[in-house]
Design an enzyme around this catalytic site. Structure first.
Site, short mmCIF file in Angstrom:
data_model
loop_
_atom_site.label_atom_id
_atom_site.label_comp_id
_atom_site.label_asym_id
_atom_site.label_seq_id
_atom_site.Cartn_x
_atom_site.Cartn_y
_atom_site.Cartn_z
NE ARG A 57 5.40 2.67 2.11
CZ ARG A 57 5.78 2.15 3.27
NH1 ARG A 57 7.03 2.28 3.68
NH2 ARG A 57 4.92 1.49 4.02
NE ARG A 78 6.92 -2.91 4.22
CZ ARG A 78 5.68 -2.49 4.03
NH1 ARG A 78 4.69 -3.11 4.65
NH2 ARG A 78 5.43 -1.48 3.25
NE ARG A 119 5.60 -1.63 8.80
CZ ARG A 119 4.82 -1.27 7.81
NH1 ARG A 119 3.56 -1.64 7.79
NH2 ARG A 119 5.28 -0.52 6.84
CE LYS A 170 -2.84 -0.23 3.59
NZ LYS A 170 -1.99 0.83 4.17
NE ARG A 193 -1.49 -0.08 -2.15
CZ ARG A 193 -0.59 -0.01 -1.20
NH1 ARG A 193 0.14 1.06 -1.06
NH2 ARG A 193 -0.42 -1.01 -0.39
P1 AP5 Z 1 0.41 -1.71 9.80
O1 AP5 Z 1 -0.80 -2.48 10.19
O2 AP5 Z 1 1.61 -2.49 9.36
O3 AP5 Z 1 0.01 -0.59 8.72
P2 AP5 Z 1 -0.40 -0.73 7.20
O4 AP5 Z 1 -1.56 0.17 6.96
O5 AP5 Z 1 -0.55 -2.16 6.82
O6 AP5 Z 1 0.89 -0.05 6.57
P3 AP5 Z 1 1.83 -0.49 5.38
O7 AP5 Z 1 3.08 0.36 5.54
O8 AP5 Z 1 2.04 -1.98 5.31
O9 AP5 Z 1 1.01 -0.01 4.16
P4 AP5 Z 1 1.50 0.32 2.79
O10 AP5 Z 1 0.23 0.49 2.11
O11 AP5 Z 1 2.48 1.42 2.68
O12 AP5 Z 1 2.41 -0.98 2.40
P5 AP5 Z 1 2.14 -2.21 1.46
O13 AP5 Z 1 2.90 -3.36 2.01
O14 AP5 Z 1 0.69 -2.39 1.21
O15 AP5 Z 1 0.81 -0.75 11.02
C1 AP5 Z 1 1.99 0.03 10.96
C2 AP5 Z 1 2.66 0.06 12.36
O16 AP5 Z 1 1.82 0.79 13.26
C3 AP5 Z 1 2.83 -1.34 13.00
O17 AP5 Z 1 4.05 -1.36 13.70
C4 AP5 Z 1 1.64 -1.49 13.94
O18 AP5 Z 1 1.95 -2.31 15.07
C5 AP5 Z 1 1.39 -0.03 14.36
N1 AP5 Z 1 -0.04 0.26 14.55
C6 AP5 Z 1 -1.08 -0.20 13.81
N2 AP5 Z 1 -2.25 0.30 14.27
C7 AP5 Z 1 -1.93 1.13 15.30
C8 AP5 Z 1 -2.70 1.94 16.19
N3 AP5 Z 1 -4.04 2.01 16.10
N4 AP5 Z 1 -2.04 2.67 17.14
C9 AP5 Z 1 -0.68 2.60 17.23
N5 AP5 Z 1 0.10 1.83 16.45
C10 AP5 Z 1 -0.51 1.10 15.47
O19 AP5 Z 1 2.79 -1.72 0.10
C11 AP5 Z 1 4.19 -1.58 -0.03
C12 AP5 Z 1 4.52 -1.16 -1.46
O20 AP5 Z 1 4.07 -2.17 -2.37
C13 AP5 Z 1 3.84 0.13 -1.95
O21 AP5 Z 1 4.58 1.28 -1.56
C14 AP5 Z 1 3.83 -0.10 -3.45
O22 AP5 Z 1 5.08 0.15 -4.02
C15 AP5 Z 1 3.53 -1.59 -3.57
N6 AP5 Z 1 2.09 -1.90 -3.64
C16 AP5 Z 1 1.36 -2.62 -2.73
N7 AP5 Z 1 0.08 -2.72 -3.12
C17 AP5 Z 1 0.00 -2.05 -4.31
C18 AP5 Z 1 -1.08 -1.78 -5.20
N8 AP5 Z 1 -2.33 -2.23 -4.96
N9 AP5 Z 1 -0.81 -1.06 -6.31
C19 AP5 Z 1 0.45 -0.60 -6.59
N10 AP5 Z 1 1.51 -0.83 -5.77
C20 AP5 Z 1 1.28 -1.54 -4.65
#
Ligand code: AP5
Length: 226
Positions: free
Chosen positions: A182, A171, A137, A23, A98
């Protein structure tokens, strides 16, 4: 951004997908290509934790466990962020909504801020590969550009391709135990939104197991142009 890209219509999008689906990676590519604004609730929550705000203090332990932060906290930070939007090319909601309650709140927020939802892109991936993606990552501490040890290393070791910075960070919640939590939260609370947005006629599905550039092309094709 090329001339054709700047003619793309205003677009407000949701990127849906489990941890590691890409994402953030795809949102940043759309920011560069189309001038959209990335609104990542994960980034906003991490900033609140770092700043020690009341929302950050409440969210810190929940995020460390890999659970979802309460809807009221998340909706409030999105509302606050949208209030500063100045009518650019559109907003990419990265990691929001979410839960069903957040999806309902987003409808109300869009109306309040005079916005519409154009498309919801589901990044479809194989869960088993996500632990590898997340654990490899790292991001540039200066500009936030995202990398991966195996799939997207920096061109020159220790130097950010985008800003030339030398500081990188990983992270705290990118460990095997938390990633399991997660993913479980995603399947219990967020995956049902796929059917919700399909019923609303907004859903576009993209195979996000492909290479990053191929996924980017598929996302652009899915959201279309005028
Ligand atoms: P990346 O693009 O970083 O993936 P992502 O989908 O953004 O993954 P996240 O881990 O950031 O998502 P998340 O939803 O768990 O975390 P968030 O910060 O939102 O890609 C990942 C890796 O893969 C990178 O190294 C990239 O280079 C590589 N990659 C990407 N595409 C690729 C491909 N096609 N092929 C190969 N490699 C690839 O949330 C964190 C925490 O915050 C949650 O756990 C929760 O506690 C809280 N939170 C956030 N939003 C909410 C909400 N709306 N409601 C409640 N709690 C929330």
């Amino acid at each position: 951004m090329d001339a054709a890209e700047t003619q793309t219509r205003t677009a407000n999008l949701i990127l849906l997908g489990p941890p590691g689906a890409g994402k953030g990676t795809q949102a940043r590519l759309l920011v560069d290509a189309r001038g959209l604004t990335q609104l990542s609730t994960g980034d906003l929550l991490r900033a609140a934790v770092a700043a020690g705000t009341p929302a950050g203090l409440a969210a810190k332990a929940v995020m460390a466990r890999g659970e979802l932060v309460s809807d009221d906290i998340v909706v409030a930070i999105v509302d606050e962020r949208l209030a500063t939007e100045t009518g650019g090319a559109g907003v990419i909601f990265d990691g929001f909504p979410r839960t069903a309650a957040q999806a309902a709140a987003l409808d109300a927020l869009l109306e309040k801020h005079g916005m519409t939802l154009d498309a919801v892109v589901s990044l479809d991936v194989d869960d088993q590969a996500m632990a590898d993606r997340v654990s490899g990552r790292f991001t540039c501490a200066g500009c936030g550009e995202g990398y991966h040890d195996a799939h997207k290393p920096t061109a020159q070791a220790g130097v950010c391709d985008k800003c030339g910075g030398h500081d990188f960070k990983r992270r705290a919640d990118d460990n095997a135990e938390t990633v399991k939590e997660r993913l479980s939260a995603y399947h219990a609370e967020t995956a049902p939104l796929i059917a919700h947005y399909e019923a609303a006629g907004k859903l576009r599905r993209v195979d996000a197991m492909a290479d990053i550039d191929d996924v980017a092309a598929a996302v652009k094709a899915a959201i279309g142009r005028p």
